[in-house]
Design a protein around this motif. Structure first.
Motif, mmCIF file in Angstrom:
data_model
loop_
_atom_site.group_PDB
_atom_site.id
_atom_site.type_symbol
_atom_site.label_atom_id
_atom_site.label_comp_id
_atom_site.label_asym_id
_atom_site.label_seq_id
_atom_site.Cartn_x
_atom_site.Cartn_y
_atom_site.Cartn_z
ATOM 1 N N LEU A 1 0.962 -1.388 -0.080
ATOM 2 C CA LEU A 1 0.049 -0.509 0.070
ATOM 3 C C LEU A 1 1.059 1.248 0.381
ATOM 4 C CD1 LEU A 1 -3.235 1.764 0.068
ATOM 5 C CD2 LEU A 1 -2.622 0.889 2.527
ATOM 6 N N PHE B 1 -3.458 -3.265 -5.089
ATOM 7 C CA PHE B 1 -4.206 -1.828 -3.696
ATOM 8 C C PHE B 1 -4.307 -0.989 -4.654
ATOM 9 C CE2 PHE B 1 -2.716 -4.348 0.215
ATOM 10 C CZ PHE B 1 -3.628 -3.353 0.640
ATOM 11 N N ARG C 1 0.881 4.512 -2.705
ATOM 12 C CA ARG C 1 1.107 5.359 -2.604
ATOM 13 C C ARG C 1 1.967 6.163 -2.432
ATOM 14 N NH1 ARG C 1 -1.130 5.036 3.990
ATOM 15 N NH2 ARG C 1 -3.330 4.094 3.734
ATOM 16 N N ALA D 1 -8.332 -2.171 3.904
ATOM 17 C CA ALA D 1 -9.055 -2.551 2.422
ATOM 18 C C ALA D 1 -9.519 -3.936 2.823
ATOM 19 C CB ALA D 1 -7.487 -2.754 1.880
ATOM 20 N N GLY E 1 1.429 2.310 6.210
ATOM 21 C CA GLY E 1 0.629 1.811 5.242
ATOM 22 C C GLY E 1 -0.352 0.812 6.507
ATOM 23 N N GLY F 1 -4.463 1.070 6.849
ATOM 24 C CA GLY F 1 -5.099 0.965 5.758
ATOM 25 C C GLY F 1 -5.066 -0.122 4.777
ATOM 26 N N ALA F 2 -4.163 -1.013 5.348
ATOM 27 C CA ALA F 2 -3.678 -2.166 4.835
ATOM 28 C C ALA F 2 -4.993 -3.130 5.538
ATOM 29 C CB ALA F 2 -2.710 -3.009 5.064
#
Length: 342
Positions: A157, A186, A161, A292, A285, A288-289
């Motif tokens: 991720l 991603f 980004r 998701a 990250g 965020g992982a």
């Protein structure tokens, strides 16, 4: 307790070792599942750079992709952590230097890394000690398999980004291994058109089976503008190839690390006005992982080709593929089906 210990290049075994104790500010986690990655293979073979520059030494206990259940807490830690399913940050900064204070603890000069650096024991064991600040709680929607994929997912991720990809952009990911495929997932979730570049026909076929129709060898790669290029390979020539292929004014991300130096013409960065981004670690990250995975926008469980017991790790690191292994590149280790409770 049991722990996987590497004693010398090519020599490792499951040993009985003292159980960790939760020091002040730390917790003990009963490990349920852990992943094996290329870094672990490098330690097993003796090729890992940290072994040669003094940042790591044998005997060592590897394992930095993991999930488990908190079973004990040290002084100063909220007891509400006990019984919670968690994963955690690998990169443990000192907490007091300028880099740590500015949110860059993953590049702290005095950091330890779980299962990797400065003698910090890893998670290929029944239990592992972790600073409470490094914990990340796992929601029920993130099962154990996904939980053990959070750390590599956080790396991927961060790469996406770093490429600054947006909906409608066209991305090229070099290297269809675990990190490359995660980055592709991603990037696709971000709305990009994703292509992959690789060598092995089996890896490319597996990428196509995941819905990435554009999985190419170098001589097949279409002449298209690539708005972002992510080099997740370990080939020394690929950093220069990534720079060659990326669109002027866009970004190239380097997350794969070759075993030998790569040569890149710095003039090309200036003349193409390209931004280069390096990625080390998953720290920024991880959340965020998890989000998701919990939402289902990214589901990488298909990447796990096999799950072995702790006693099977040495053969996996030696390059043996378990019987009945699937096409996925990631191998997992099942350590405990359920938390033991303490």
């Amino acid at each position: 307790m049991r722990a996987f210990v590497i004693t010398a290049p090519g020599e490792a075994q499951v040993r009985d070792v003292p159980e960790p104790v939760a020091a002040p500010g730390e917790v003990v986690v009963d490990v349920c599942r852990a992943g094996v990655c290329g870094t672990d293979v490098e330690f097993f073979t003796g090729g890992m750079a940290y072994l040669h520059d003094g940042q790591a030494a044998f005997p060592m206990r590897i394992g930095h992709e993991w999930m488990g259940v908190v079973s004990a807490v040290g002084d100063g830690v909220d007891r509400g952590w006990v019984g919670r399913r968690v994963t955690g940050d690998t990169m443990l900064g000192c907490g007091v230097c300028a880099r740590c204070r500015s949110g860059r603890h993953h590049v702290c000069a005095n950091r330890s890394e779980i299962g990797v650096r400065a003698g910090r024991p890893g998670a290929l064991a029944d239990r592992v000690a972790v600073p409470a600040w490094a914990l990340h709680a796992l929601p029920d929607a993130v099962d154990d398999v996904l939980g053990a994929l959070v750390e590599p997912g956080g790396n991927a991720l961060r790469a996406v980004r770093g490429a600054d990809l947006h909906e409608g952009d066209r991305a090229l990911v070099i290297g269809p291994g675990t990190i490359g495929l995660l980055a592709a997932m991603f990037a696709r979730a971000a709305g990009a058109e994703v292509h992959l570049l690789g060598i092995d026909p089996g890896s490319l076929a597996f990428a196509r089976s995941l819905g990435f129709a554009g999985a190419w060898r170098r001589d097949e790669l279409p002449d298209l503008p690539w708005d972002g290029v992510i080099d997740a390979s370990t080939a020394p020539a690929m950093p220069a190839t990534a720079l060659e292929l990326v669109e002027p004014g866009r970004r190239v991300v380097y997350i794969g690390i070759a075993g030998t130096p790569s040569t890149v013409d710095a003039r090309a960065f200036a003349l193409k006005d390209v931004t280069a981004v390096g990625v080390l670690g998953a720290s920024a990250g991880l959340d965020g992982a998890i989000e998701a995975y919990a939402s289902g926008s990214v589901d990488p469980r298909v990447l796990v080709g096999a799950t072995v017991p702790l006693e099977g790790v040495a053969s996996v690191l030696a390059g043996e593929r378990p019987a009945g292994v699937g096409p996925g590149p990631k191998l997992h280790v099942q350590i405990a089906e359920e938390p033991t409770g303490r």
